[in-house]
Scaffold this motif. Structure first.
Motif, PDB file in Angstrom:
ATOM      1  N   ILE A 102       1.061  -1.485   0.355  1.00  0.00           N
ATOM      2  CA  ILE A 102       0.113  -0.132   0.068  1.00  0.00           C
ATOM      3  C   ILE A 102       0.719   1.192   0.249  1.00  0.00           C
ATOM      4  N   VAL A 103       0.005   2.373  -0.756  1.00  0.00           N
ATOM      5  CA  VAL A 103       1.458   3.772  -0.837  1.00  0.00           C
ATOM      6  C   VAL A 103       1.858   3.954   0.569  1.00  0.00           C
ATOM      7  N   SER A 104       1.003   4.234   1.737  1.00  0.00           N
ATOM      8  CA  SER A 104       0.871   5.376   2.304  1.00  0.00           C
ATOM      9  C   SER A 104       2.593   4.415   2.852  1.00  0.00           C
ATOM     10  N   ALA A 105       2.305   3.119   3.402  1.00  0.00           N
ATOM     11  CA  ALA A 105       3.691   2.572   3.586  1.00  0.00           C
ATOM     12  C   ALA A 105       4.186   2.472   3.526  1.00  0.00           C
ATOM     13  N   ARG A 106       4.492   2.073   1.709  1.00  0.00           N
ATOM     14  CA  ARG A 106       5.796   2.541   1.249  1.00  0.00           C
ATOM     15  C   ARG A 106       6.743   4.664   1.177  1.00  0.00           C
ATOM     16  N   ALA A 107       5.476   4.639   1.625  1.00  0.00           N
ATOM     17  CA  ALA A 107       5.422   6.191   2.139  1.00  0.00           C
ATOM     18  C   ALA A 107       6.683   6.278   3.399  1.00  0.00           C
ATOM     19  N   SER A 108       5.602   5.795   4.186  1.00  0.00           N
ATOM     20  CA  SER A 108       6.233   5.781   5.326  1.00  0.00           C
ATOM     21  C   SER A 108       8.035   4.873   5.490  1.00  0.00           C
ATOM     22  N   ILE A 109       8.042   4.384   4.181  1.00  0.00           N
ATOM     23  CA  ILE A 109       9.159   3.534   4.675  1.00  0.00           C
ATOM     24  C   ILE A 109      10.121   4.425   3.935  1.00  0.00           C
ATOM     25  N   ILE A 110      10.044   5.805   2.929  1.00  0.00           N
ATOM     26  CA  ILE A 110      11.267   6.303   2.350  1.00  0.00           C
ATOM     27  C   ILE A 110      11.010   7.670   2.217  1.00  0.00           C
ATOM     28  N   GLU A 111      10.239   8.034   4.104  1.00  0.00           N
ATOM     29  CA  GLU A 111      10.377   9.066   5.237  1.00  0.00           C
ATOM     30  C   GLU A 111      11.284   8.522   5.666  1.00  0.00           C
ATOM     31  N   TYR A 112      11.080   7.439   6.139  1.00  0.00           N
ATOM     32  CA  TYR A 112      12.096   6.957   7.391  1.00  0.00           C
ATOM     33  C   TYR A 112      13.738   6.756   6.698  1.00  0.00           C
ATOM     34  N   TYR A 113      13.766   6.343   5.822  1.00  0.00           N
ATOM     35  CA  TYR A 113      15.320   6.509   5.116  1.00  0.00           C
ATOM     36  C   TYR A 113      15.891   7.662   4.762  1.00  0.00           C
ATOM     37  N   ALA A 114      14.673   8.920   4.249  1.00  0.00           N
ATOM     38  CA  ALA A 114      15.197   9.643   4.686  1.00  0.00           C
ATOM     39  C   ALA A 114      15.741   9.962   5.785  1.00  0.00           C
ATOM     40  N   SER A 115      15.499  10.318   6.842  1.00  0.00           N
ATOM     41  CA  SER A 115      15.752  10.501   8.102  1.00  0.00           C
ATOM     42  C   SER A 115      16.549   9.863   8.080  1.00  0.00           C
ATOM     43  N   ARG A 116      17.310   8.641   7.481  1.00  0.00           N
ATOM     44  CA  ARG A 116      18.547   8.255   8.438  1.00  0.00           C
ATOM     45  C   ARG A 116      19.719   8.296   6.727  1.00  0.00           C
ATOM     46  N   GLY A 117      19.643   9.310   6.510  1.00  0.00           N
ATOM     47  CA  GLY A 117      20.051   9.619   5.800  1.00  0.00           C
ATOM     48  C   GLY A 117      20.799   8.695   3.942  1.00  0.00           C
ATOM     49  N   LEU A 118      19.349   8.553   3.543  1.00  0.00           N
ATOM     50  CA  LEU A 118      19.614   8.053   2.389  1.00  0.00           C
ATOM     51  C   LEU A 118      19.207   8.786   1.511  1.00  0.00           C
ATOM     52  N   ALA A 119      19.472   9.042   0.560  1.00  0.00           N
ATOM     53  CA  ALA A 119      18.700   9.886  -0.907  1.00  0.00           C
ATOM     54  C   ALA A 119      17.195   9.990  -0.825  1.00  0.00           C
ATOM     55  N   PRO A 120      16.738  10.203  -1.224  1.00  0.00           N
ATOM     56  CA  PRO A 120      15.430   9.655  -2.228  1.00  0.00           C
ATOM     57  C   PRO A 120      14.719   9.169  -2.415  1.00  0.00           C
ATOM     58  N   LEU A 121      14.069   7.740  -1.882  1.00  0.00           N
ATOM     59  CA  LEU A 121      13.801   6.484  -2.918  1.00  0.00           C
ATOM     60  C   LEU A 121      12.711   6.714  -3.685  1.00  0.00           C
ATOM     61  N   ASP A 122      12.508   6.056  -4.773  1.00  0.00           N
ATOM     62  CA  ASP A 122      11.375   5.729  -5.477  1.00  0.00           C
ATOM     63  C   ASP A 122       9.821   5.214  -4.994  1.00  0.00           C
ATOM     64  N   LEU A 123       9.086   5.562  -4.620  1.00  0.00           N
ATOM     65  CA  LEU A 123       7.619   4.772  -4.738  1.00  0.00           C
ATOM     66  C   LEU A 123       8.298   3.599  -5.052  1.00  0.00           C
ATOM     67  N   GLU A 124       8.088   3.040  -6.652  1.00  0.00           N
ATOM     68  CA  GLU A 124       8.172   2.433  -6.978  1.00  0.00           C
ATOM     69  C   GLU A 124       9.661   0.708  -6.628  1.00  0.00           C
ATOM     70  N   HIS A 125      10.780   1.346  -5.844  1.00  0.00           N
ATOM     71  CA  HIS A 125      11.680   0.156  -5.390  1.00  0.00           C
ATOM     72  C   HIS A 125      11.177   0.537  -3.952  1.00  0.00           C
ATOM     73  N   VAL A 126      10.422   0.768  -3.744  1.00  0.00           N
ATOM     74  CA  VAL A 126      10.083  -0.380  -2.248  1.00  0.00           C
ATOM     75  C   VAL A 126       9.118  -1.410  -2.345  1.00  0.00           C
ATOM     76  N   PHE A 127       9.589  -1.939  -2.112  1.00  0.00           N
ATOM     77  CA  PHE A 127       8.870  -3.556  -1.961  1.00  0.00           C
ATOM     78  C   PHE A 127       8.034  -4.286  -0.359  1.00  0.00           C
ATOM     79  N   ILE A 128       6.760  -4.296  -0.713  1.00  0.00           N
ATOM     80  CA  ILE A 128       6.461  -5.008   0.730  1.00  0.00           C
ATOM     81  C   ILE A 128       5.979  -6.457   1.448  1.00  0.00           C
ATOM     82  N   GLY A 129       7.015  -7.049   1.847  1.00  0.00           N
ATOM     83  CA  GLY A 129       6.532  -8.561   1.528  1.00  0.00           C
ATOM     84  C   GLY A 129       5.864  -9.014   2.835  1.00  0.00           C
ATOM     85  N   ASN A 130       6.114 -10.182   2.964  1.00  0.00           N
ATOM     86  CA  ASN A 130       5.542 -11.261   4.092  1.00  0.00           C
ATOM     87  C   ASN A 130       6.980 -11.710   4.966  1.00  0.00           C
TER      88      ASN A 130
END
Ligand SMILES: Cc1ncc(COP(=O)(O)O)c(C=O)c1O
Length: 425
Positions: A95-123
């Motif tokens: 879901i987009v809201s979850a992937r967006a929060s992962i991107i936000e989290y990694y930005a806060s940890r010093g990563l360059a902004p990630l693309d939503l299409e490059h974040v995968f949620i799994g079991n």
């Protein structure tokens, strides 16, 4: 005439007599090299003992919730509140809201902004390790995996017809990677390098310099970096965890994280992988990941609603790892108590929830560490994981989780002491 006609007629079939046979179902050949011993025969024996009415102290799997480390209530509340929205499949990457929060989290940890299409949620990270390796590997490829390792990596490389090649970590150097050994093991067939930080089973946490070395090696040999950082928020003392992807910006990095450990929600089966760095030559690989993610439709949807609440909420894991926190105190207890046992020692873990205990084989001549933990289980009803299950090359280590409370840890370690004294192996 009649004879001619008869000769042209098809002969009646003489089928062999029907002999009843039993259905025989063998396992695929590719399973032959898969061990996953932490849930193997010793674990099965523990289940049998339990079924027979014995109480077993299980110190073999890092499952925080069963030791009273509850999932933060606001994380559960987010899941419960969103259950009505979680009845159908979702987009296969999550879901987009979850992937967006992962991107936000990694930005806060010093990563360059990630693309939503490059974040995968799994079991769980476990499923994503499978997808990431399946999309990459051909028969004969090699992947560098630490020894000791979290065995899922080794086994999944095997499952994909490729070869895990173990680089040693050095106990005498606080379990830091031995880069000479690692470099000697790079070959033209090496495709990827796995970094587990904080490490399971050693508890090592890597410095910026160490991470830079990994990045340089990946750069020099064109390797994909897999950064398994599921314990990133579980560090002790004044350690800080640095994401590999914040250092290795010129390489392709896949960072794995999830809810199982710091958020004590292993049962939700929620993990993620985030691609960063040099993606421009990886289009086919990324398409492969997307296809494999689509083939399993999507990850558990209710659990995905817990991700923003977890990442944006109060990080109570920090209270547990602070010097007076429950996890830190249990870690301190184990580090001290283990070193009090004659012939047993451990490097104090800087992160994660495990201690990797060394047993001096000149005092306890162990030949087979799996046999040893099985005997310990049978005699003392405590389940540990043997070191060779983590692809450690000598039968002289066991892994203990320090999630149980100090009373249980004392019980387990005093029984281990008694067992070792009474049972030279
Ligand atoms: C290093 C490491 N990576 C991944 C996993 C699997 O995590 P998940 O519960 O997200 O599948 C574990 C579980 O113990 C682990 O120790």
């Amino acid at each position: 005439m009649l004879l001619d006609w008869l000769l042209q007629c098809p002969m009646p079939r003489t089928d062999p007599p029907l002999v009843p046979t039993e259905l025989s179902v063998g396992a695929a050949d590719k399973l032959a090299s898969v061990g996953y011993d932490i849930r193997g025969p010793v674990h099965e024996h523990a289940l049998r003992l339990e079924a027979a009415g014995h109480q077993i102290l299980k110190l073999n799997i890092g499952n925080p919730a069963i030791f009273g480390f509850d999932t933060p209530p606001e994380v559960l509340a987010a899941l419960i509140r969103n259950l009505p929205n979680a009845q159908g499949y979702c987009e296969s990457k999550g879901i987009v809201s979850a992937r967006a929060s992962i991107i936000e989290y990694y930005a806060s940890r010093g990563l360059a902004p990630l693309d939503l299409e490059h974040v995968f949620i799994g079991n769980g990270v476990s499923e994503l390790v499978g997808i990431a390796l399946q999309a990459l590997l051909n028969a004969g490829d090699e992947v560098l995996v630490p020894a000791p390792d979290f065995p899922l990596w080794t086994d999944t490389v095997h499952l994909n017809g490729a070869q895990p090649v173990h680089y040693l970590c050095d106990e005498s150097a606080d379990w830091q990677p031995d880069f000479d050994d690692l470099l000697a093991k790079v070959s033209p067939r090496t495709r990827a390098l796995v970094v587990i930080n904080p490490n399971n089973p050693t508890g090592a946490v890597y410095s910026k310099d160490t991470l830079r070395r990994f990045a340089e090696i990946a750069d020099a040999h064109n390797l994909l970096l897999f950064a398994d950082e599921i314990y990133e928020r579980i560090v002790y003392d004044d350690e800080t965890h640095i994401p590999l992807a914040s250092i290795a910006t010129d390489q392709l990095v896949i960072t794995f994280g999830g809810l199982s450990k710091a958020y004590r929600a292993a049962g939700l089966r929620i993990g993620w992988m985030a691609l960063s760095g040099q993606l421009k030559h990886a289009k086919d690989y990324i398409d492969g990941l997307s296809m494999l993610a689509a083939m399993r439709l999507c990850a558990n949807v209710p659990g995905q609603y817990a991700i923003p609440a977890a990442l944006q909420g109060y990080q109570c894991i920090d209270d547990l790892t602070a010097s007076e926190g429950r996890l830190a105190m249990q870690r301190d207890f184990v580090a001290k108590r283990v070193n009090d046992i004659e012939g047993v020692s451990c490097v104090t873990p800087k992160g994660a929830v495990y201690a990797f205990l060394r047993i001096d084989t000149s005092i306890y001549p162990i030949k087979d560490d799996e046999r040893m933990v099985l005997d310990f289980l049978t005699q003392e009803k405590v389940l540990l994981a043997h070191g060779s299950a983590f692809h450690w090359p000598a039968p002289d280590h066991v892994r203990l989780i320090f999630l149980p409370n100090i009373e249980q840890l004392e019980l387990a370690l005093s029984r281990f002491e008694r067992f070792l004294r009474g049972n030279p192996h």
